[in-house]
Scaffold this active site. Structure first.
Site, short mmCIF file in Angstrom:
data_model
loop_
_atom_site.label_atom_id
_atom_site.label_comp_id
_atom_site.label_asym_id
_atom_site.label_seq_id
_atom_site.Cartn_x
_atom_site.Cartn_y
_atom_site.Cartn_z
N GLU A 47 0.83 -1.21 0.00
CA GLU A 47 0.00 0.00 0.00
C GLU A 47 0.87 1.26 0.00
O GLU A 47 2.09 1.21 0.17
CB GLU A 47 -0.94 -0.03 1.21
CG GLU A 47 -1.91 -1.20 1.12
CD GLU A 47 -2.93 -1.24 2.24
OE1 GLU A 47 -2.78 -0.51 3.24
OE2 GLU A 47 -3.89 -2.03 2.11
N GLU A 50 -1.86 -10.14 -6.04
CA GLU A 50 -1.88 -10.87 -7.30
C GLU A 50 -1.07 -10.15 -8.36
O GLU A 50 -0.32 -10.76 -9.13
CB GLU A 50 -3.32 -11.04 -7.79
CG GLU A 50 -4.22 -11.82 -6.86
CD GLU A 50 -4.92 -10.96 -5.83
OE1 GLU A 50 -4.32 -9.97 -5.35
OE2 GLU A 50 -6.07 -11.28 -5.49
N CYS A 54 -9.48 -8.98 -6.93
CA CYS A 54 -10.34 -7.84 -7.28
C CYS A 54 -10.48 -7.76 -8.81
O CYS A 54 -9.78 -8.46 -9.55
CB CYS A 54 -9.75 -6.54 -6.72
SG CYS A 54 -8.35 -5.91 -7.65
N CYS A 59 -7.24 -7.02 -10.76
CA CYS A 59 -6.35 -8.18 -10.84
C CYS A 59 -6.89 -9.23 -11.80
O CYS A 59 -6.12 -9.89 -12.50
CB CYS A 59 -6.13 -8.78 -9.45
SG CYS A 59 -5.15 -7.71 -8.39
#
Ligand code: THU
Length: 132
Positions: A46, A57, A87, A90
């Site tokens: 992050e 991923e 998500c 990804c």
């Protein structure tokens, strides 16, 4: 080559230990199995500016492609809460390199749960390629 999904999930869980997730507190790990048999792991990383944050991923995919791997069989994903599905971003990144029958394993407390990329991202976006 048989896919050892349990081992792949263990490798994903180990990768989650390296997650840098001070903002969400949500650690994720991924283990990506290449057709060569090599496994590339990744964790989420992050950023205080939020949008540069990268999922586990995509970390694994970028590590693999930058090492010369472009063909993949499976990915396992483990998060702070499970099952942890890739998500949408990804899924689209996986679709760049993986077929519809690419295996996505998530952990739901029991046996590894298998989904295909085609199931999780039907009608992925593609345009014609002009280079390598
Ligand atoms: N995250 C992943 O790494 N992979 C997923 O499949 C879902 C979300 C990360 C992004 C962010 O760092 C945190 O989980 C919370 O969304």
């Amino acid at each position: 080559m048989e896919i050892d999904a349990k081992k792949l999930l263990e490798q994903a869980a180990a990768a989650a230990k390296n997650a840098y997730a001070p903002y969400s507190g949500f650690a994720v790990g991924a283990a990506l199995l290449a057709e060569s048999g090599k496994v590339f792991t990744g964790c989420n990383v992050e950023n205080s500016s939020f949008s540069p944050s990268v999922c586990a991923e995509r970390t694994a995919v970028v590590k693999a492609v930058s090492e010369g791997e472009r063909h993949f069989k499976a990915i396992a994903v483990v998060g702070r809460q499970n099952p942890c599905f890739p998500c949408g971003v990804c899924r689209q990144v996986l679709a760049e390199f993986c077929d519809k029958d690419f295996c996505i394993y998530v952990y739901d407390g029991g046996e590894p749960k298998l989904f295909t990329l085609g199931e999780l991202l039907p009608h992925a976006f593609f345009i014609a390629k002009t280079g390598n």
